[in-house]
Design a protein around this motif. Structure first.
Motif, PDB file in Angstrom:
ATOM      1  N   LYS A  56       0.836  -1.215   0.000  1.00 41.57           N
ATOM      2  CA  LYS A  56       0.000   0.000   0.000  1.00 41.57           C
ATOM      3  C   LYS A  56       0.864   1.255   0.000  1.00 41.57           C
ATOM      4  O   LYS A  56       0.675   2.158  -0.809  1.00 41.57           O
ATOM      5  N   THR A  57       1.794   1.303   0.932  1.00 43.83           N
ATOM      6  CA  THR A  57       2.670   2.481   1.006  1.00 43.83           C
ATOM      7  C   THR A  57       3.470   2.627  -0.292  1.00 43.83           C
ATOM      8  O   THR A  57       3.639   3.725  -0.825  1.00 43.83           O
ATOM      9  N   HIS A  58       3.917   1.506  -0.807  1.00 43.52           N
ATOM     10  CA  HIS A  58       4.668   1.527  -2.064  1.00 43.52           C
ATOM     11  C   HIS A  58       3.820   2.176  -3.174  1.00 43.52           C
ATOM     12  O   HIS A  58       4.305   3.061  -3.894  1.00 43.52           O
ATOM     13  N   ILE A  93      -2.968  10.154   2.022  1.00 40.93           N
ATOM     14  CA  ILE A  93      -2.844   9.805   3.445  1.00 40.93           C
ATOM     15  C   ILE A  93      -2.757   8.299   3.619  1.00 40.93           C
ATOM     16  O   ILE A  93      -3.612   7.543   3.169  1.00 40.93           O
ATOM     17  N   ASP A  94      -1.679   7.887   4.243  1.00 39.68           N
ATOM     18  CA  ASP A  94      -1.377   6.470   4.440  1.00 39.68           C
ATOM     19  C   ASP A  94      -1.959   6.000   5.775  1.00 39.68           C
ATOM     20  O   ASP A  94      -1.931   6.737   6.760  1.00 39.68           O
ATOM     21  N   ASP A  95      -2.451   4.786   5.788  1.00 42.15           N
ATOM     22  CA  ASP A  95      -2.956   4.160   7.016  1.00 42.15           C
ATOM     23  C   ASP A  95      -4.084   4.950   7.663  1.00 42.15           C
ATOM     24  O   ASP A  95      -4.061   5.219   8.874  1.00 42.15           O
ATOM     25  N   ILE A  96      -5.093   5.265   6.865  1.00 43.05           N
ATOM     26  CA  ILE A  96      -6.201   6.101   7.344  1.00 43.05           C
ATOM     27  C   ILE A  96      -7.016   5.386   8.436  1.00 43.05           C
ATOM     28  O   ILE A  96      -7.746   6.025   9.190  1.00 43.05           O
ATOM     29  N   ILE A 122       5.423  -9.281   2.006  1.00 41.04           N
ATOM     30  CA  ILE A 122       6.577  -8.994   1.166  1.00 41.04           C
ATOM     31  C   ILE A 122       7.756  -8.487   1.979  1.00 41.04           C
ATOM     32  O   ILE A 122       8.908  -8.655   1.594  1.00 41.04           O
ATOM     33  N   ARG A 123       7.466  -7.921   3.127  1.00 43.20           N
ATOM     34  CA  ARG A 123       8.579  -7.481   3.981  1.00 43.20           C
ATOM     35  C   ARG A 123       9.457  -8.659   4.359  1.00 43.20           C
ATOM     36  O   ARG A 123      10.671  -8.547   4.464  1.00 43.20           O
ATOM     37  N   GLN A 124       8.805  -9.785   4.554  1.00 44.00           N
ATOM     38  CA  GLN A 124       9.524 -11.000   4.884  1.00 44.00           C
ATOM     39  C   GLN A 124      10.502 -11.375   3.759  1.00 44.00           C
ATOM     40  O   GLN A 124      11.628 -11.787   4.023  1.00 44.00           O
TER      41      GLN A 124
HETATM   42 MG    MG Z   1       2.261   1.020   4.812  1.00 47.72          MG
END
Ligand code: MG
Ligand code: ADP
Length: 456
Positions: free
Chosen positions: A159-161, A215-218, A314-316
């Motif tokens: 999402k942030t990406h 806005i991220d993580d609303i 995906i962080r993993q």
């Molecule tokens: Mg994020």
């Protein structure tokens, strides 16, 4: 440029080699695009044309570059990153991010757009195709394609990406647009700062002057009545004047607990797109892409192996690359399948299980619910204590290898049927109550922070 007798291009390659050796996980392929302009007054001037990359270097890499410069020259040198020097005279898109705020108290949050997060580096798969298509449409036709664009999905799924890619691309395509990227917490901090400083009109003017608000993580607005109220008005003002709004969240609008009805309906009135966990092939593609970006050689069999072992998010996968890169550098060996098996194999799934103790879980539970350990282990049967206690048992079953009897023993000497009952009732409650499920997810995240995950 005065140049204290250094050869700029040699200095650049020495610097990059030193950084690669000392900070392999920080290095990116685009570091090759930097230009060493020269050394003057004890400072190496380094130029990078791309504003997002410039900002990133200035914010995150000065110390590492300075250390490397000192190692390769044997002199005490500072480093200064500069951008395109002709830029001053040309208006260009302005990207304002959380750090450049002048309102009230300085925001805690200082968000940065990562040069890594752009559309070129985003791997498209069945789970994110729609979200990606919508994101590109929004960045090329802000305010016209989908408004608002609401992207939701689990943690670490891009999402942030996507949000940051929208910002970077919109910035490039639309010269004079005012774009603002901030996390929801950043927005809240600024809002509260403005309230306290009595600078609400400044705050409003600022937010309502953007052409694109991202806005991220609303979902963090949940339970924040006052901020919800303010955000509602900001949203309306921007929306009514055709400004683009992009939001991300861990749940679709209707499932964000304690979100006002009127916000739910506004969030859902444009396009709501989800990002879903990547399948095997997409995971392989992402691993390959991430490795390439970091200049790490990853053969197909290694990528397939890692992708088959790690599937949570995906962080993993990125963590696995970092880990492989680290081990390979340290031991001066190639990243082979055998090495991957040794580094990732088997442990991937069980590492956290192995590391978690029931004490960790008790600590997390008593911290999260703010109840005393002695109450947690007592015979008290008040709901405010029984539910947390059951959550603790459920987590112990999931995150440790202890048997039902042993878990019962830790939780104040209860027998295994009590533990079994607890697990069942938590499972039922999770299925029926999203808010409760999110509570558990939060506790699990805290637990995992505490225990420290594999591949970090
Ligand atoms: Mg994020
Ligand atoms: P979220 O905001 O959904 O929690 P992020 O956007 O922070 O997740 O993604 C976590 C990591 O995974 C980031 O490093 C990001 O670059 C990477 N990532 C996620 N999805 C993709 C994708 N489709 N292609 C490439 N990288 C991805």
């Amino acid at each position: 440029m005065v140049n204290d007798s250094f050869d700029n291009s040699m200095l650049k390659s020495d610097l990059l080699a030193m950084l690669q050796a000392e900070h392999p996980t920080m290095c990116r392929r685009w570091f090759d695009d930097i230009r060493v302009l020269g050394v003057t007054g004890g400072v190496i001037l380094i130029q990078i044309m791309e504003p997002v990359q410039l900002k990133y270097l200035q914010r995150c890499c000065v110390q590492q570059f300075a250390d490397a410069a000192q190692s390769v020259t044997g002199r005490l040198l500072g480093v200064r990153f500069v951008g395109d020097e002709s830029e001053e005279t040309q208006p260009s898109a302005r990207l304002v991010s959380g750090d450049s705020v002048v309102l009230g108290a300085a925001p805690e949050e200082d968000m940065l757009i990562s040069p890594d997060y752009n559309f070129d580096s985003f791997v498209i798969g069945p789970g994110n195709r729609l979200a990606h298509a919508a994101a590109t449409a929004v960045s090329s036709r802000p305010g016209q394609a989908y408004n608002p664009l609401f992207i939701h999905g689990g943690v670490g799924l891009g999402k942030t990406h996507l949000l940051q890619s929208i910002c970077q691309t919109a910035m490039r395509l639309h010269g004079s647009m005012k774009i603002y990227y901030v996390s929801c917490n950043g927005f809240m901090t600024q809002f509260l700062g403005a309230v306290q400083a009595g600078e609400m009109s400044l705050f409003r003017n600022k937010f309502r002057a953007f052409d694109m608000l991202v806005i991220d993580d609303i979902h963090d607005l949940s339970k924040r009545d006052q901020t919800q109220e303010e955000f509602f008005h900001t949203f309306n003002t921007l929306f009514q004047s055709g400004k683009q709004i992009v939001l991300s969240s861990d749940a679709p609008p209707g499932e964000i607990p304690y979100l006002e009805e009127r916000l739910i309906s506004r969030f859902g009135c444009g396009l709501v797109a989800s990002v879903d966990p990547p399948g095997f092939e997409t995971r392989v593609a992402i691993l390959t892409q991430k490795a390439k970006m970091r200049g790490v050689e990853l053969s197909d069999d290694v990528a397939s192996y890692v992708a088959s072992q790690l599937d949570a998010n995906i962080r993993q996968l990125e963590g696995a690359i970092t880990k492989l890169q680290g081990v390979a550098m340290l031991d001066q060996v190639e990243i082979t399948l055998a090495l991957a098996k040794q580094v990732i194999g088997g442990r991937a799934v069980s590492e956290q299980v192995k590391n978690t103790s029931i004490q960790d879980i008790l600590d997390c539970i008593s911290g999260f619910y703010d109840i005393k350990l002695t109450d947690l282990l007592s015979k008290k049967r008040h709901k405010s204590i029984t539910v947390p206690r059951q959550v603790g048992m459920w987590l112990s079953r999931k995150h440790t290898r202890f048997s039902l009897e042993e878990i019962g023993g830790y939780f104040g000497g209860r027998d295994h049927t009590t533990v079994m009952h607890a697990i069942k009732s938590i499972d039922t409650k999770r299925g029926a109550d999203d808010f409760f499920q999110r509570e558990i997810t939060t506790i699990e995240a805290q637990l995992s922070d505490k225990v420290g995950r594999i591949a970090r």
